[in-house]
Design a protein around this motif. Structure first.
Motif, short mmCIF file in Angstrom:
data_model
loop_
_atom_site.label_atom_id
_atom_site.label_comp_id
_atom_site.label_asym_id
_atom_site.label_seq_id
_atom_site.Cartn_x
_atom_site.Cartn_y
_atom_site.Cartn_z
N GLY A 1 0.81 -1.00 -0.34
CA GLY A 1 -0.58 -0.16 0.25
C GLY A 1 0.88 1.43 0.05
N HIS A 2 -0.15 2.13 -0.90
CA HIS A 2 0.65 3.56 -0.75
C HIS A 2 1.18 4.00 0.68
N LYS A 3 0.10 4.27 1.70
CA LYS A 3 1.05 4.42 2.81
C LYS A 3 1.66 4.15 3.55
N HIS A 4 2.57 3.22 3.43
CA HIS A 4 3.80 2.40 3.46
C HIS A 4 5.47 3.52 2.79
N ILE A 5 5.00 4.25 2.10
CA ILE A 5 5.70 5.00 1.31
C ILE A 5 6.13 6.73 1.58
N PHE A 6 6.62 6.24 2.14
CA PHE A 6 7.11 8.06 2.41
C PHE A 6 8.40 8.62 1.90
N SER A 7 8.10 10.37 1.95
CA SER A 7 9.08 11.37 1.11
C SER A 7 9.97 11.40 2.63
N THR A 8 10.23 10.93 3.15
CA THR A 8 11.19 11.18 4.41
C THR A 8 11.75 10.60 5.10
N LEU A 9 12.71 10.68 5.93
CA LEU A 9 12.68 9.12 6.72
C LEU A 9 11.92 9.61 7.81
N THR A 10 12.17 10.87 8.16
CA THR A 10 11.09 10.96 9.59
C THR A 10 9.56 10.29 9.52
N GLU A 11 8.71 11.22 8.24
CA GLU A 11 7.76 10.28 8.16
C GLU A 11 7.46 8.83 7.99
N ALA A 12 8.68 7.92 7.48
CA ALA A 12 8.35 6.59 7.32
C ALA A 12 8.11 6.12 9.38
N ILE A 13 9.63 7.05 9.69
CA ILE A 13 9.68 6.28 11.86
C ILE A 13 8.15 7.20 12.14
N THR A 14 7.70 8.65 11.93
CA THR A 14 6.22 7.83 12.79
C THR A 14 5.25 7.68 12.39
N GLY A 15 5.28 7.44 10.50
CA GLY A 15 3.72 7.00 10.20
C GLY A 15 3.12 8.43 9.28
N LYS A 16 3.44 9.92 9.72
CA LYS A 16 2.59 10.27 9.45
C LYS A 16 3.42 11.70 8.37
N THR A 17 2.84 12.12 7.34
CA THR A 17 3.85 13.06 6.93
C THR A 17 3.05 14.31 8.28
N PRO A 18 3.81 15.51 7.01
CA PRO A 18 3.32 16.44 7.84
C PRO A 18 2.16 17.26 7.71
N SER A 19 1.37 17.18 6.38
CA SER A 19 0.41 17.88 6.34
C SER A 19 -0.70 16.98 6.00
N HIS A 20 -0.51 15.39 6.17
CA HIS A 20 -1.58 14.41 6.94
C HIS A 20 -1.55 14.06 8.58
N ALA A 21 -0.78 14.46 9.28
CA ALA A 21 -0.25 14.18 10.77
C ALA A 21 -1.93 13.96 11.86
N GLU A 22 -3.00 14.55 11.47
CA GLU A 22 -3.84 14.56 11.91
C GLU A 22 -4.97 13.32 10.95
#
Length: 108
Positions: free
Chosen positions: A73-94
């Motif tokens: 799934g797309h939900k497991h692909i991230f732009s940054t390492l921080t996003e991948a570690i936290t599982g959240k993108t800045p714009s989709h944090a909530e």
């Protein structure tokens, strides 16, 4: 895969997520695809999530073409390492993590 198993087994705390930093990976072949699939299934058996960080548009397209995005799934692909570690993108944090972190590239 063997090194990954050893690292997980030797971890001081229970491992819940494995992140592959794909920043230096521009392309993958059949052998890499099969290794990713084996790793994904083994990790899933152990309730461990597999995520990818720093995925280039070219690599993202290949992950789609080889059917790997359909697998995890797309939900497991991230732009940054921080996003991948936290599982959240800045714009989709909530928001739900179901939205892709990297939009699909142009069709070939």
């Amino acid at each position: 895969v063997t090194r990954l198993k050893r690292a997980i087994k030797g971890a001081k705390k229970p491992v819940t997520t494995v992140v592959i930093d794909a920043g230096s990976i521009e392309s993958i072949d059949y052998t890499a695809v099969e290794a990713i699939k084996r790793s994904y299934y083994k990790l899933k058996e152990d309730n461990i999530t597999l995520r990818f960080a720093h995925v280039s548009p070219n690599l993202h397209r290949q992950l789609i073409d080889f059917g790997l995005v359909d697998l995890f799934g797309h939900k497991h692909i991230f732009s940054t390492l921080t996003e991948a570690i936290t599982g959240k993108t800045p714009s989709h944090a909530e928001e739900s993590k179901e939205a892709p972190a990297i939009p699909p590239g142009p069709a070939h």
